[in-house]
Scaffold this active site. Structure first.
Site, short mmCIF file in Angstrom:
data_model
loop_
_atom_site.label_atom_id
_atom_site.label_comp_id
_atom_site.label_asym_id
_atom_site.label_seq_id
_atom_site.Cartn_x
_atom_site.Cartn_y
_atom_site.Cartn_z
CB CYS A 1 -18.20 -20.50 -22.04
SG CYS A 1 -19.35 -20.58 -20.67
NE ARG B 1 -12.86 -22.48 -23.62
CZ ARG B 1 -11.73 -22.26 -22.98
NH1 ARG B 1 -10.67 -22.95 -23.29
NH2 ARG B 1 -11.64 -21.36 -22.04
CD1 TRP C 1 -19.84 -27.36 -18.09
CD2 TRP C 1 -19.38 -25.75 -16.58
NE1 TRP C 1 -19.77 -27.94 -16.85
CE2 TRP C 1 -19.50 -26.98 -15.91
CE3 TRP C 1 -19.10 -24.62 -15.85
CZ2 TRP C 1 -19.33 -27.11 -14.53
CZ3 TRP C 1 -18.94 -24.73 -14.47
CH2 TRP C 1 -19.05 -25.97 -13.83
CG ASN D 1 -14.43 -18.52 -21.18
OD1 ASN D 1 -14.97 -19.13 -20.26
ND2 ASN D 1 -13.17 -18.69 -21.51
N GLY D 2 -16.01 -16.75 -18.69
CA GLY D 2 -15.43 -16.29 -17.43
C GLY D 2 -16.51 -16.12 -16.39
CD GLU E 1 -8.25 -41.36 -13.02
OE1 GLU E 1 -8.42 -40.49 -12.16
OE2 GLU E 1 -8.63 -41.20 -14.20
CE LYS F 1 -11.33 -41.17 -15.61
NZ LYS F 1 -10.45 -40.14 -15.98
CD GLU G 1 -14.70 -37.89 -15.71
OE1 GLU G 1 -13.91 -38.84 -15.54
OE2 GLU G 1 -14.33 -36.78 -16.07
CG HIS H 1 -10.56 -47.52 10.53
ND1 HIS H 1 -10.32 -47.65 11.88
CD2 HIS H 1 -9.51 -48.12 9.91
CE1 HIS H 1 -9.17 -48.28 12.07
NE2 HIS H 1 -8.67 -48.59 10.87
CE LYS I 1 -9.82 -33.84 -22.17
NZ LYS I 1 -9.70 -35.07 -21.35
O1 M6R Z 1 -6.78 -30.39 -17.45
P1 M6R Z 1 -6.60 -30.87 -16.06
O2 M6R Z 1 -5.74 -32.10 -15.99
O3 M6R Z 1 -6.06 -29.81 -15.14
O4 M6R Z 1 -8.03 -31.25 -15.54
C1 M6R Z 1 -8.25 -31.64 -14.23
C2 M6R Z 1 -9.62 -32.28 -14.06
O5 M6R Z 1 -10.62 -31.37 -14.39
C3 M6R Z 1 -9.76 -33.52 -14.93
O6 M6R Z 1 -8.75 -34.43 -14.69
C4 M6R Z 1 -11.13 -34.19 -14.69
O7 M6R Z 1 -11.15 -34.72 -13.40
C5 M6R Z 1 -11.36 -35.26 -15.75
N1 M6R Z 1 -12.64 -35.07 -16.35
C6 M6R Z 1 -11.26 -36.63 -15.25
O8 M6R Z 1 -11.49 -37.59 -16.23
#
Ligand code: M6R
Length: 593
Positions: free
Chosen positions: A2, A27, A74, A100-101, A470, A474, A477, A493, A588
């Protein structure tokens, strides 16, 4: 998570709060709300969805509100809805707050307050704070005392900004573990989760410490800790904060993928100068003296750490890699002289901060690779290496991943004093430019073929497996298509059971050590009907390969091949009309554990 903003005495409260919420929506963006003090009335506006939905419902105001607070959410406690959206008010309306928290003992406090007659309308932990403040205020009719008493009963993390119904000249605040900053102007004060909403209006900041509380007014700031006012100094704004700009791109993600080459070039300048590496001598000594390097990170940053661990393994150093949320519960300190490397684009990821605190309690040296100067991890670790990737807006991390891998490549090469890394990175930039100019259209064609797929598998070994993890993250996500990355050797396996007629499998081959085994894997999945697409580096290619990338050093292939994977995920998302830069349920910066 948040984001929170607030202002007192500012000339255009509505604009500050709405624009500030847009700056902070990295956030969280499930819902947004704000409260204005209009005359003696506190008016609340709330909307589910992005800040633009909130903006639409605010009527034109006759007078500029003297003070206000805003929140972008969030969801942690309670689904995204208008009822759960902040600001929340105490039962008798004395306090209106944004938070926030996470309040860990909120159920216990809620039950206690209910037994005293307090009624709750939302499912949030925040409403508990509002009612607790009111309960404490009723005891001694002093707002600062009520805040002190409330803080004494809360467990967990919070940054809270408070409007008190009986005081239309001040905004109150309290902070533990969640970030909160104050900004001072000539005749106004601002408050926000970070500096981004404030940078247009001031360059005087206070980055609040944990356990502080107090108030801001148009002319003053007062901060308390342990029941006493404390002295504080203003710091100038962080030079790293840049204002968001799409620069004509349809999405930040595309813009950020296309910035990768420039980021790699910048890192060469930052970490190599006049024929020498530019790394802190103490850091290099600590690395040499350590007998075990432990990498800790989350998500994409964790995937970059896998590559970094491979670099140091190849130099004969022993390494471990941990997902931060796992390490936090089962910390391990292998070796006699361990050294920790944290990776975090934001520098604010709660799980990683938790691990840093554990490591510091054990007095073990640590380094962070981060994109945010002044972030909690940057301030908390003994050493930091900046990623110089520029502001990354898209929730899906792309250029920061490339930057993390490149900084680790530079660091590992500096460790072994291998200066050829600069030539290798130059070559890598050329290959990335070729992808940007000549190969991305081919990736688009593959995306059109696979846009309706239900599952997509990525196969690779060694560096290609690290990159496939990765690539798969991506894709899921931002497209919401189920995807898995499988290490080539693991296929038989178990995962091969999932392969049936036309199952899409994307195979990456850039590693000469594992190339022939990968070719065998291709035959195995094809024999079960898979539709195979290959991303291959010259000279390992053959005429049947789907995309052939120019030759480059295999240790840098995660940077090169991830560019292809990022374009692929991006195009599939666009073809499916997804919210590319703000995928559902994500934020983010993951600032809650
Ligand atoms: O800010 P950070 O690199 O610590 O964030 C870690 C993950 O939350 C971040 O990489 C997340 O997996 C991304 N949305 C991936 O694209």
């Amino acid at each position: 998570m948040c984001g929170i903003v607030g202002s007192v005495g500012f000339k255009n409260t509505k604009d500050y709060i709405i624009n500030g919420l847009k700056d902070l929506d990295y956030r969280g963006y499930d819902s947004a709300g704000l409260a204005f003090m209009e005359g003696k009335n506190i008016n609340l506006y709330k909307a589910v969805g992005p800040v633009s939905n909130l903006e639409k419902i605010i009527p034109s105001l006759k007078q500029n509100p003297y003070l206000g607070v805003g929140h972008t959410r969030w969801a942690t406690h309670g689904k995204p809805s208008e009822t759960n959206c902040h600001p929340h008010q105490s039962m008798h309306g004395l306090f209106t707050i944004v938070h926030n928290g996470v309040i860990e003992n909120f159920l216990e406090l809620k039950t206690k307050l209910q037994s005293k007659g307090f009624k709750f309308v939302s499912d949030t932990d925040t409403e508990v704070i509002a009612n607790l403040l009111e309960d404490k205020y009723f005891e001694n009719r002093n707002i600062i005392k009520a805040i002190e008493d409330t803080m004494g009963e809360l467990s967990g993390s919070f940054a809270v900004v408070i409007i008190a119904d009986i005081d239309n000249k001040h905004l109150y605040f309290m902070k533990r573990h969640s970030p909160l900053m104050i900004g001072r102007g000539e005749d106004f004060s601002l408050v926000a989760s970070d500096a981004s909403p404030m940078i247009r209006y001031t360059d005087k900041y206070i980055d609040l410490d944990d356990e502080t509380y107090g108030f801001i007014s148009a002319s003053d700031v007062e901060i308390y800790k342990d029941k006493h006012p404390i002295k504080f100094e203003y710091t100038p704004k962080s030079p790293d904060l840049t204002v968001k700009d799409l620069n004509g791109y349809p999405h930040y993600m595309l813009k950020e993928i296309e910035e990768i080459e420039r980021v790699v070039r910048r890192l060469m300048v930052e970490y190599y100068d006049k024929g020498e590496f530019v790394f802190d001598n103490n850091l290099m000594n600590q690395l040499h003296q350590s007998d075990h390097i432990i990498f800790v990170a989350c998500g994409t940053s964790y995937h970059a750490s896998l590559v970094g661990a491979r670099y140091f393994d190849m130099l004969g150093k022993s390494t471990s890699t941990y997902i931060a949320s796992e390490f936090a519960y089962y910390p391990k300190f292998p070796g006699r002289k361990p050294f920790f490397i944290f990776l975090s684009q934001s520098g604010e990821t709660a799980d990683v901060i938790h691990c840093m605190n554990i490591v510091k309690e054990h007095d073990i040296p640590c380094l962070v690779l981060t994109n945010k100067k002044g972030s909690s991890l940057e301030r908390g670790c003994d050493y930091s290496l900046l990623l110089y990737a520029g502001l990354e807006v898209s929730v899906a991390s792309t250029k920061a991943y490339a930057a993390q891998v490149c900084v680790l490549a530079l660091l590992a090469n500096a460790y072994s004093n291998r200066k050829e890394v600069i030539k290798d990175l130059e070559e890598c930039c050329g290959v990335i430019a070729d992808i940007d100019h000549n190969l991305k259209d081919k990736v688009y064609e593959i995306a059109t073929q696979l846009k309706d797929a239900k599952d997509i598998y990525f196969l690779g070994r060694g560096f290609d497996y690290d990159m496939s993890l990765e690539a798969s993250l991506k894709l899921k996500e931002i497209t919401y298509i189920h995807s898995e990355a499988v290490a080539g050797g693991e296929l038989k396996h178990g995962p091969i059971a999932l392969i049936e007629q036309d199952t899409p499998v994307i195979v990456t081959i850039s590693d000469n050590v594992t190339a022939s085994s990968m070719r065998n894997n291709i035959q195995e999945v094809k024999a079960r009907g898979a539709k195979v697409f290959t991303f291959v580096t010259n000279p390992l290619s053959n005429e049947h390969d789907t995309i052939v990338v120019k030759s480059h050093k295999r240790y840098l292939s995660p940077v090169v091949m991830s560019s292809l994977a990022f374009y692929f995920a991006y195009y599939v998302a666009v073809l499916n009309n997804r919210e590319v830069d703000k995928p559902r349920n994500l934020a983010k910066s993951v600032t809650v554990e």
